[in-house]
Design an enzyme around this catalytic site. Sequence first.
Site, PDB file in Angstrom:
ATOM      1  N   HIS A  22     -10.518  -4.267   4.379  1.00  0.00           N
ATOM      2  CA  HIS A  22     -10.805  -5.467   3.576  1.00  0.00           C
ATOM      3  C   HIS A  22     -12.220  -5.999   3.819  1.00  0.00           C
ATOM      4  O   HIS A  22     -12.910  -6.389   2.882  1.00  0.00           O
ATOM      5  CB  HIS A  22      -9.758  -6.557   3.855  1.00  0.00           C
ATOM      6  CG  HIS A  22      -8.413  -6.207   3.283  1.00  0.00           C
ATOM      7  ND1 HIS A  22      -7.226  -6.361   3.971  1.00  0.00           N
ATOM      8  CD2 HIS A  22      -8.073  -5.673   2.078  1.00  0.00           C
ATOM      9  CE1 HIS A  22      -6.215  -5.950   3.205  1.00  0.00           C
ATOM     10  NE2 HIS A  22      -6.706  -5.531   2.061  1.00  0.00           N
ATOM     11  N   ASP A  37      -1.975  -5.041 -16.422  1.00  0.00           N
ATOM     12  CA  ASP A  37      -2.694  -3.809 -16.085  1.00  0.00           C
ATOM     13  C   ASP A  37      -4.195  -4.106 -16.046  1.00  0.00           C
ATOM     14  O   ASP A  37      -4.756  -4.632 -17.010  1.00  0.00           O
ATOM     15  CB  ASP A  37      -2.361  -2.760 -17.161  1.00  0.00           C
ATOM     16  CG  ASP A  37      -3.116  -1.453 -16.960  1.00  0.00           C
ATOM     17  OD1 ASP A  37      -3.801  -1.310 -15.924  1.00  0.00           O
ATOM     18  OD2 ASP A  37      -3.019  -0.586 -17.845  1.00  0.00           O
ATOM     19  N   ASP A  85      -9.086  -2.604  -5.774  1.00  0.00           N
ATOM     20  CA  ASP A  85      -8.260  -2.485  -4.574  1.00  0.00           C
ATOM     21  C   ASP A  85      -6.875  -2.023  -5.019  1.00  0.00           C
ATOM     22  O   ASP A  85      -5.897  -2.752  -4.924  1.00  0.00           O
ATOM     23  CB  ASP A  85      -8.188  -3.858  -3.888  1.00  0.00           C
ATOM     24  CG  ASP A  85      -7.360  -3.830  -2.620  1.00  0.00           C
ATOM     25  OD1 ASP A  85      -7.165  -2.744  -2.060  1.00  0.00           O
ATOM     26  OD2 ASP A  85      -6.903  -4.904  -2.189  1.00  0.00           O
ATOM     27  N   SER A  86      -6.824  -0.819  -5.554  1.00  0.00           N
ATOM     28  CA  SER A  86      -5.597  -0.356  -6.220  1.00  0.00           C
ATOM     29  C   SER A  86      -4.902   0.715  -5.398  1.00  0.00           C
ATOM     30  O   SER A  86      -5.415   1.166  -4.372  1.00  0.00           O
ATOM     31  CB  SER A  86      -5.960   0.248  -7.571  1.00  0.00           C
ATOM     32  OG  SER A  86      -6.655   1.454  -7.370  1.00  0.00           O
TER      33      SER A  86
HETATM   34  N1  SAM Z   1      -5.506  -1.282   0.280  1.00  0.00           N
HETATM   35  C1  SAM Z   1      -4.679  -0.488  -0.502  1.00  0.00           C
HETATM   36  C2  SAM Z   1      -4.963   0.970  -0.465  1.00  0.00           C
HETATM   37  O1  SAM Z   1      -6.088   1.400  -0.595  1.00  0.00           O
HETATM   38  O2  SAM Z   1      -4.006   1.716  -0.302  1.00  0.00           O
HETATM   39  C3  SAM Z   1      -4.444  -1.032  -1.857  1.00  0.00           C
HETATM   40  C4  SAM Z   1      -3.532  -2.211  -1.696  1.00  0.00           C
HETATM   41  S1  SAM Z   1      -2.996  -3.144  -3.042  1.00  0.00           S
HETATM   42  C5  SAM Z   1      -1.334  -3.435  -2.530  1.00  0.00           C
HETATM   43  C6  SAM Z   1      -2.808  -2.023  -4.400  1.00  0.00           C
HETATM   44  C7  SAM Z   1      -2.250  -2.746  -5.599  1.00  0.00           C
HETATM   45  O3  SAM Z   1      -2.810  -2.206  -6.791  1.00  0.00           O
HETATM   46  C8  SAM Z   1      -0.740  -2.633  -5.762  1.00  0.00           C
HETATM   47  O4  SAM Z   1      -0.149  -3.868  -5.534  1.00  0.00           O
HETATM   48  C9  SAM Z   1      -0.542  -2.145  -7.191  1.00  0.00           C
HETATM   49  O5  SAM Z   1       0.542  -2.743  -7.857  1.00  0.00           O
HETATM   50  C10 SAM Z   1      -1.886  -2.519  -7.818  1.00  0.00           C
HETATM   51  N2  SAM Z   1      -2.209  -1.729  -9.012  1.00  0.00           N
HETATM   52  C11 SAM Z   1      -2.073  -0.390  -9.190  1.00  0.00           C
HETATM   53  N3  SAM Z   1      -2.441  -0.032 -10.435  1.00  0.00           N
HETATM   54  C12 SAM Z   1      -2.827  -1.177 -11.065  1.00  0.00           C
HETATM   55  C13 SAM Z   1      -3.311  -1.456 -12.362  1.00  0.00           C
HETATM   56  N4  SAM Z   1      -3.434  -0.486 -13.291  1.00  0.00           N
HETATM   57  N5  SAM Z   1      -3.631  -2.739 -12.668  1.00  0.00           N
HETATM   58  C14 SAM Z   1      -3.502  -3.726 -11.736  1.00  0.00           C
HETATM   59  N6  SAM Z   1      -3.024  -3.508 -10.489  1.00  0.00           N
HETATM   60  C15 SAM Z   1      -2.697  -2.259 -10.152  1.00  0.00           C
END
Ligand code: SAM
Length: 292
Positions: free
Chosen positions: A62, A137, A158-159
């Site tokens: 982070h 999304d 951060d996805s």
């Molecule tokens: N630090 C983490 C890693 O690198 O593994 C990422 C953590 S964060 C929890 C990832 C988040 O991205 C998830 O909660 C997921 O639901 C969200 N996410 C995935 N695809 C997405 C999208 N298309 N739009 C918005 N959020 C998304």
Amino acid sequence: MALWFEESASPGHRLQSKVLQQVYFAQSPYQTIEVIDTEEFGLSLVLDGIMQTTTRDEFIYHEMLAYVPIASHPAPRQILIIGGGDGGLARDVLKFSGVQELDLVEIDRMVVDAAKQFLPTHRVAFNDPRLTIHYEDGARYIQRASQSGKLYDIILVDSTDPEGEGPGKFLYTHAFHDDIYRALRPGGIYVQHTGAPFFNPEVLWDVSNDVVSLFAQCQVYWCTIPSYPGGLFTFTAGSKGPNVAIPQRPIDWPTSWYTPQIHRLAFELPPFLKKLLPASVRSQSIPNMGTP
Ligand code: SAM
């Protein structure tokens, strides 16, 4: 018998953590969501069987995702996070008092709800009045933003990873990066995590290849994260102006990983890592070790 969480980023390798207890499990419309308490890493969020963030080492990821662009941008006021529903990145971004507006676009409301309930180290951001959470999304949000003229100084992805059928795969496409570029002000900075190149070099290659085709500057930096398979972990930054390898302002609150020296050193790439980059990115990834 002891329970072990196991993650594999390659058929020939497994990373295991001893689980003390499973605290939460749910199936959302997008993914499975688990919070486990582990002996070495404490409370940890797992999505679709992939470790996302742990209480004990989340600060590395982070701080590097938040403070490298914040320290190198002259005045970041409007910031967008795509993903990041656990709240850890938002918490660190909001420590910078210059941030006036932070939009967080998370596709899965149940991740935010789980973090609010079970991740006390992460959830503090959710009470900050500068934060607005949009449940949709991120690819669709950024497409609308780029068409409506909404602009940001910094955009951070951060996805979840692009592999598999999870919603993260929409955030690793050319159309998405193109919309990101248009939603950034002149001088804006974009950072996306590009995974552990030891096992998944194609993510780093594809994203950096795309970012370098759009942005005036594209640079890659790295850190090490004990709870992620592959150890060495990368970020790809696109900049419309500032050199992201050079901190311009101090981060003057306590950190556990980030320092201006670490910031500069993170852009010094080991030769093996340079070889994994497209030539057009490699030629830009020359560290500038000058003082800020
Ligand atoms: N630090 C983490 C890693 O690198 O593994 C990422 C953590 S964060 C929890 C990832 C988040 O991205 C998830 O909660 C997921 O639901 C969200 N996410 C995935 N695809 C997405 C999208 N298309 N739009 C918005 N959020 C998304």
